[in-house]
Design a protein around this motif. Structure first.
Motif, PDB file in Angstrom:
ATOM      1  N   ALA A 138     -16.364   6.011   8.065  1.00  0.00           N
ATOM      2  CA  ALA A 138     -15.346   6.674   7.242  1.00  0.00           C
ATOM      3  C   ALA A 138     -13.943   6.372   7.751  1.00  0.00           C
ATOM      4  CB  ALA A 138     -15.585   8.177   7.217  1.00  0.00           C
ATOM      5  N   CYS A 139     -13.762   6.393   9.037  1.00  0.00           N
ATOM      6  CA  CYS A 139     -12.434   6.167   9.622  1.00  0.00           C
ATOM      7  C   CYS A 139     -11.959   4.736   9.446  1.00  0.00           C
ATOM      8  CB  CYS A 139     -12.443   6.520  11.099  1.00  0.00           C
ATOM      9  SG  CYS A 139     -12.581   8.300  11.411  1.00  0.00           S
ATOM     10  N   SER A 140     -12.887   3.836   9.171  1.00  0.00           N
ATOM     11  CA  SER A 140     -12.489   2.438   8.980  1.00  0.00           C
ATOM     12  C   SER A 140     -11.958   2.176   7.581  1.00  0.00           C
ATOM     13  CB  SER A 140     -13.679   1.517   9.263  1.00  0.00           C
ATOM     14  OG  SER A 140     -14.693   1.698   8.270  1.00  0.00           O
ATOM     15  N   ILE A 141     -12.092   3.132   6.673  1.00  0.00           N
ATOM     16  CA  ILE A 141     -11.599   2.972   5.305  1.00  0.00           C
ATOM     17  C   ILE A 141     -10.077   3.123   5.319  1.00  0.00           C
ATOM     18  CG2 ILE A 141     -11.650   3.890   2.965  1.00  0.00           C
ATOM     19  CD1 ILE A 141     -14.469   4.920   3.554  1.00  0.00           C
TER      20      ILE A 141
ATOM     21  N   CYS B 176      -7.464  10.730   6.447  1.00  0.00           N
ATOM     22  CA  CYS B 176      -6.082  10.347   6.109  1.00  0.00           C
ATOM     23  C   CYS B 176      -5.202  11.586   5.982  1.00  0.00           C
ATOM     24  CB  CYS B 176      -6.066   9.564   4.798  1.00  0.00           C
ATOM     25  SG  CYS B 176      -6.920   7.976   4.881  1.00  0.00           S
ATOM     26  N   ASN B 177      -4.205  11.670   6.788  1.00  0.00           N
ATOM     27  CA  ASN B 177      -3.222  12.754   6.691  1.00  0.00           C
ATOM     28  C   ASN B 177      -2.006  12.368   5.865  1.00  0.00           C
ATOM     29  OD1 ASN B 177      -4.049  13.176  10.083  1.00  0.00           O
ATOM     30  ND2 ASN B 177      -4.686  14.578   8.452  1.00  0.00           N
ATOM     31  N   ASN B 178      -1.949  11.085   5.481  1.00  0.00           N
ATOM     32  CA  ASN B 178      -0.760  10.591   4.814  1.00  0.00           C
ATOM     33  C   ASN B 178      -1.158   9.700   3.647  1.00  0.00           C
ATOM     34  OD1 ASN B 178       2.094   9.736   4.492  1.00  0.00           O
ATOM     35  ND2 ASN B 178       1.287   7.761   5.176  1.00  0.00           N
ATOM     36  N   ILE B 179      -0.458   9.873   2.512  1.00  0.00           N
ATOM     37  CA  ILE B 179      -0.520   8.927   1.411  1.00  0.00           C
ATOM     38  C   ILE B 179       0.794   8.163   1.423  1.00  0.00           C
ATOM     39  CG2 ILE B 179      -0.549   8.683  -1.101  1.00  0.00           C
ATOM     40  CD1 ILE B 179      -2.401  11.045  -1.244  1.00  0.00           C
ATOM     41  N   GLY B 180       0.712   6.851   1.496  1.00  0.00           N
ATOM     42  CA  GLY B 180       1.918   6.055   1.703  1.00  0.00           C
ATOM     43  C   GLY B 180       2.875   6.053   0.547  1.00  0.00           C
TER      44      GLY B 180
ATOM     45  N   GLY C 182      -9.618  19.374  -2.055  1.00  0.00           N
ATOM     46  CA  GLY C 182      -9.918  18.060  -1.533  1.00  0.00           C
ATOM     47  C   GLY C 182      -8.728  17.351  -0.919  1.00  0.00           C
ATOM     48  N   LEU C 183      -7.535  17.953  -1.022  1.00  0.00           N
ATOM     49  CA  LEU C 183      -6.316  17.353  -0.475  1.00  0.00           C
ATOM     50  C   LEU C 183      -5.790  18.129   0.731  1.00  0.00           C
ATOM     51  CD1 LEU C 183      -4.531  16.739  -3.902  1.00  0.00           C
ATOM     52  CD2 LEU C 183      -5.999  15.155  -2.646  1.00  0.00           C
ATOM     53  N   SER C 184      -6.603  19.041   1.250  1.00  0.00           N
ATOM     54  CA  SER C 184      -6.124  19.952   2.298  1.00  0.00           C
ATOM     55  C   SER C 184      -5.830  19.261   3.619  1.00  0.00           C
ATOM     56  CB  SER C 184      -7.136  21.080   2.515  1.00  0.00           C
ATOM     57  OG  SER C 184      -8.392  20.537   2.926  1.00  0.00           O
ATOM     58  N   HIS C 185      -6.272  18.017   3.772  1.00  0.00           N
ATOM     59  CA  HIS C 185      -6.007  17.306   5.023  1.00  0.00           C
ATOM     60  C   HIS C 185      -4.659  16.576   5.001  1.00  0.00           C
ATOM     61  CE1 HIS C 185      -7.992  14.704   2.117  1.00  0.00           C
ATOM     62  NE2 HIS C 185      -7.384  13.670   2.698  1.00  0.00           N
ATOM     63  N   LEU C 186      -3.926  16.628   3.859  1.00  0.00           N
ATOM     64  CA  LEU C 186      -2.674  15.882   3.746  1.00  0.00           C
ATOM     65  C   LEU C 186      -1.517  16.623   4.416  1.00  0.00           C
ATOM     66  CD1 LEU C 186      -2.816  14.551   0.069  1.00  0.00           C
ATOM     67  CD2 LEU C 186      -3.264  13.285   2.189  1.00  0.00           C
ATOM     68  N   TYR C 187      -0.737  15.868   5.182  1.00  0.00           N
ATOM     69  CA  TYR C 187       0.476  16.389   5.810  1.00  0.00           C
ATOM     70  C   TYR C 187       1.736  15.754   5.212  1.00  0.00           C
ATOM     71  CZ  TYR C 187      -2.240  18.786   9.381  1.00  0.00           C
ATOM     72  OH  TYR C 187      -3.098  19.639  10.037  1.00  0.00           O
TER      73      TYR C 187
END
Length: 476
Positions: free
Chosen positions: A14-17, A41-45, A60-65
């Protein structure tokens, strides 16, 4: 055990995605899947767009900072839970909350959000009644408009808006909290029909651009702007039905202004704001547009005159009572209903409107620092009533229909000394039955009286005249 955490190998895979850079989620399933696929992923570029008729939550977006671009809620009619964004701190682009998000009437969300790099937009959300983002500190711009049922807008921690601040056409908006706002670009506050004061902006100090308050029909005061010191373009106050006074702008630096537009405010009478508007207008600055306000603020000339008087307060007599108490020497007076004095009266300026009839009774004195301006109606000073004007710097150019009565005891062959406080009073018309050779005026050079032709001369202010009464007056 959560999906994606079953083993070290699964986690490693998963982390390699790679984390996505530009995301559009159109269904609830896509939102949920995003939380599984990109949990690392904590960031969407770049941009994140939510636009789907069945999206109800964003867990489903709770991990975004951070979101590097825009966050866009364009059409999510069933969205009723924003808690998935509780960890979001930064939006690099714009925040768009607009169009048909009716499932949430009260938004009190984004508790960790401190920065929006682009515009913060809340637009055309008919179901929205309240919007709060308690910890937002900076935004590239603010645009809140066309929210027909929103009563409350609160961004209390917002300190800096680098571009335009625009709040417009929110018909029932009454509660505003921008108490932390210190500086903004252009400030546009227009057509918010239920706002009565601007207390939510009490700490605003700098507007880098235009300052525009237009068509706020219930707004009565802008004193909350007393901390405002810098406006780098023009001031525009237009079409505000209830505002009567521009106090609150006294600390604005006039040297930074590029114009003053004050128009179509029917009750606005006090525009002579020292330190800002007075200096800007009196310096002969360009781009001054003033019209269709109340008396005292109906032209640049009226404002300039009021500035020279430095009246501190204003009151109006409506035929029954004073609107702001009995006037004193620092009070500008407006008369709109019939008035008869019952003692001496002090005033800073004195204006008669609305065809009112004003009578200063015998034995009473009217003290006026500035001028008496009878724009419509009449003003009568009865015998032994006096008009006393005492400014050494302001010209007392009285105007209008002013009647000044004087009774004189005249006997045959006695001359009477006269002076007239009104303009255009012809000597011959004043005493038409006196023979024309019996009019004299004082020659101050020789300190003696000299004959004057009554048909060709009017009373001159501050000059004395000696006139023989008509022959039929009583003998001694």
């Amino acid at each position: 055990m959560h999906q994606g955490c079953e083993s070290a190998a699964v986690i490693s895979t998963a982390c390699s995605i790679p984390c996505p850079t530009n995301v559009t989620l159109s269904t609830q399933a896509e939102v949920d899947d995003f939380g599984v696929t990109y949990a690392h992923c904590n960031n969407i570029g770049s941009n994140l767009t939510l636009s789907g008729p069945d999206i109800t939550n964003v867990e489903g977006l709770s991990h975004l900072y951070t979101i590097g671009g825009d966050l866009d809620f364009s059409s999510t009619p069933l969205l009723n839970d924003l808690s998935g964004f509780d960890h979001l701190t930064t939006i690099g682009g714009a925040f768009y909350y607009y169009f048909q998000n009716p499932a949430i009437a009260v938004v009190n969300a984004f508790p960790a959000l401190t920065t929006v790099g682009g515009n913060f937009v809340v637009y055309d959300c008919d179901g929205l009644t309240s919007f709060t983002a308690a910890n937002l500190q900076t935004a590239g711009g603010v645009q809140v408009g066309l929210n027909d049922n929103m009563t409350t807008l609160a961004l209390p921690s917002l300190t800096t808006v680098s571009a335009d601040f625009t709040v417009y056409q929110n018909n029932v908006l009454a509660n505003l909290d921008f108490s932390g706002l210190n500086s903004t670009g252009n400030f546009y506050f227009e057509e918010n029909n239920s706002v009565t004061d601007m207390s939510g902006f009490s700490n605003l100090q700098t507007v880098n651009g235009y300052f525009d308050i237009t068509n706020i029909p219930l707004l009565t005061s802008i004193t909350a702007f007393s901390n405002l010191t810098a406006i780098t373009a023009y001031i525009q106050i237009e079409e505000n039905d209830a505002i009567a006074n521009l106090s609150g702008l006294e600390n604005v630096n006039p040297l930074l202004l590029t114009g003053v537009h004050i128009n179509n405010n029917p009750n606005l009478a006090v525009c002579n704001i020292p330190g800002s508007i007075c200096i800007y207008i009196d310096n002969g600055s360009l781009n001054v547009l003033v019209a269709n306000n109340a008396n005292g603020c109906n032209s640049a000339a009226e404002i300039s005159y009021a500035c020279s008087l430095n009246c501190i307060s204003y009151t109006t007599w409506n035929g029954v009572s004073w609107s702001n108490g009995v006037p004193n020497a620092d009070t500008g007076v407006t008369i709109t209903g019939d008035y008869t004095s019952a003692g001496n009266l002090d005033s800073c300026s004195f204006t008669v409107l609305n065809n009112a009839d004003v009578t200063i009774s015998s034995g009473d004195d009217l003290y006026v620092k500035g001028k008496v301006d009878v724009q419509s109606g009449t003003m009568t000073f009865e015998n032994n009533a006096n008009l006393l004007q005492f400014s050494e710097t302001v010209p007392n150019q009285n105007a209008g229909n002013i009647i000044y009565k004087r009774n004189a005891q005249m006997r045959r062959l006695d001359y009477v000394y006269w002076g007239a406080p009104v303009l255009d009073q012809n000597l011959g018309d004043f005493s038409p039955q006196t023979v024309t050779t019996r009019f004299y005026t004082l020659n101050e050079t020789t300190n003696s009286f000299a004959a004057i032709d009554p048909a060709l001369n009017d009373f001159v202010p501050a000059n004395g005249y000696m006139i023989l009464p008509r022959i039929i007056f009583l003998r001694r």
